[in-house]
Enzyme design. Sequence first.
Site, PDB file in Angstrom:
ATOM      1  N   ASP A   1       0.810  -1.221   0.000  1.00 28.16           N
ATOM      2  CA  ASP A   1       0.000   0.000   0.000  1.00 28.16           C
ATOM      3  C   ASP A   1       0.844   1.273   0.000  1.00 28.16           C
ATOM      4  OD1 ASP A   1      -2.316  -1.381  -0.139  1.00 28.16           O
ATOM      5  OD2 ASP A   1      -3.012  -0.932   1.898  1.00 28.16           O
TER       6      ASP A   1
ATOM      7  N   ARG B   1       2.160   4.593  17.373  1.00 29.54           N
ATOM      8  CA  ARG B   1       1.663   5.616  16.447  1.00 29.54           C
ATOM      9  C   ARG B   1       2.031   7.036  16.881  1.00 29.54           C
ATOM     10  NH1 ARG B   1       1.894   1.342  14.362  1.00 29.54           N
ATOM     11  NH2 ARG B   1       0.434   0.497  12.838  1.00 29.54           N
TER      12      ARG B   1
ATOM     13  N   ASP C   1      -5.736   2.910  13.820  1.00 28.11           N
ATOM     14  CA  ASP C   1      -4.483   3.612  13.560  1.00 28.11           C
ATOM     15  C   ASP C   1      -4.692   4.944  12.848  1.00 28.11           C
ATOM     16  OD1 ASP C   1      -2.806   1.800  14.867  1.00 28.11           O
ATOM     17  OD2 ASP C   1      -2.699   0.487  13.123  1.00 28.11           O
TER      18      ASP C   1
ATOM     19  N   SER D   1      -2.215  -9.596   8.533  1.00 32.02           N
ATOM     20  CA  SER D   1      -1.723  -8.234   8.590  1.00 32.02           C
ATOM     21  C   SER D   1      -0.992  -8.092   9.918  1.00 32.02           C
ATOM     22  CB  SER D   1      -2.906  -7.267   8.504  1.00 32.02           C
ATOM     23  OG  SER D   1      -2.520  -6.009   9.009  1.00 32.02           O
TER      24      SER D   1
HETATM   25  N1  ARG Z   1      -6.136  -3.728  17.144  1.00 28.88           N
HETATM   26  C1  ARG Z   1      -4.852  -3.197  17.445  1.00 28.88           C
HETATM   27  C2  ARG Z   1      -4.934  -1.717  17.701  1.00 28.88           C
HETATM   28  O1  ARG Z   1      -5.880  -1.113  17.319  1.00 28.88           O
HETATM   29  C3  ARG Z   1      -3.823  -3.571  16.414  1.00 28.88           C
HETATM   30  C4  ARG Z   1      -3.754  -2.749  15.191  1.00 28.88           C
HETATM   31  C5  ARG Z   1      -2.739  -3.256  14.238  1.00 28.88           C
HETATM   32  N2  ARG Z   1      -2.477  -2.306  13.208  1.00 28.88           N
HETATM   33  C6  ARG Z   1      -2.098  -2.627  11.969  1.00 28.88           C
HETATM   34  N3  ARG Z   1      -1.913  -1.637  11.140  1.00 28.88           N
HETATM   35  N4  ARG Z   1      -1.929  -3.850  11.560  1.00 28.88           N
HETATM   36  O2  ARG Z   1      -4.070  -1.160  18.300  1.00 28.88           O
END
Ligand code: ARG
Length: 400
Positions: free
Chosen positions: A18, A98, A127, A178
């Site tokens: 992406d 993040r 995110d 992922s």
């Molecule tokens: N559910 C978790 C969170 O919101 C993991 C997110 C994983 N992010 C990703 N881009 N694969 O913090």
Amino acid sequence: MNSKNDKRVVLAYSGGLDTSVMIAWLKEKYELDTVAVLIDAGRASGLEQHRQKALDIGAVEAHVIDAREEFANDFILPALAANALYEEKYVLVSALSRPLICKKLVEIAHASGASTIAHGCTAKGNDQVRFDLGIRSLDPSLEILAPARDWNMTREQALEYAAERNIPTPLKKDSPYSIDENLWGRTVECGPLEDPWLEPPEDAFAVTTAPEAAPDEPAYIEVTFAAGVPVALDGKPTPLVELIETIDSLAGANGFGRVDMMENRLVGIKSREVYETPGALALIQAHKEIEDMTLPRELIHFKRPMEQKFADMTYNGGWFDPLMDALRAFNTETQKRVNGTVRLKFYKGSCTVAGRKSPDSLYDFGLATYGGEDAFSHDAAKGFCELWGLPLEVWAKKGK
Ligand code: ARG
């Protein structure tokens, strides 16, 4: 700060499909030149390769930033002081990284004069919220683009888009999952995990041994805390990043740290999430144990619900909220006497506290013992009960 360059966009680049496609897309759709930024918050690999790939695709600059120590000191430590667990299970792997990434993106935007920041998040996750809020908190004048939220390309379409423009597609063989990972753990989503009834396949895991395949002998490690910060392993002073990595491998090798949960995302979706967070969970457990030994009752009872607030705020993208500054200051104040050592025992998927000691222990043997050295005032107890129960007695006497 350089003079503003409205043609430049700083992109949080991962090296994946992406964000690779994004470099071309940003040029074609917005005529923006990409400054790609790869951030190492731990457990990263192939960064130099990815950096080169960004340049090959057409990025005008590409930076690799080793932010492991900053992540450990400024993000993991406050989370540990807060024993931060979202919905009592998730150590906030992605949610903590993040705001760090936002900080780095904004720094690079300022250094390169870019007026726009782009990230690769989709519309369905948390995110995007963390990026958008983080960047806006740090510099509200910056423009934010989230191409993957707007373009609605399927994976097949993204692959096609890449092929048409000679953008190299993933080097590794396609994984159904992922993944997001850093020093604090590993998150696994998608593919077969989208069926909450299905037990996570073994190939979803990378840093933990299956509990049933873990060694038959238990493993022990002693973690020493100074003012709430883990500073030594088995008595040996250890720098924080190394300390986290060491305990993570040991715990993971003993099958500890797998989490499989139904999670409430901020955007309203219930999702099934799998995590591997052996080191983080072990450290939180050890840290809590020293708190239980060194903090007085009222302070602990007040702090625990604050910890949940801290976790929720972090999860929901509020790392830079003034309430978080206040909570961090509160936690720091509470950690002054959180000194001591915990002996952890790992055995086939479990982590238990096998012993604890502290120079600031509030455990008083004379007060606690039922043996001959009892120093507790038995006489005072009778009057205490009388007055403590007085309101209840008055109420009861009035009848129904
Ligand atoms: N559910 C978790 C969170 O919101 C993991 C997110 C994983 N992010 C990703 N881009 N694969 O913090």
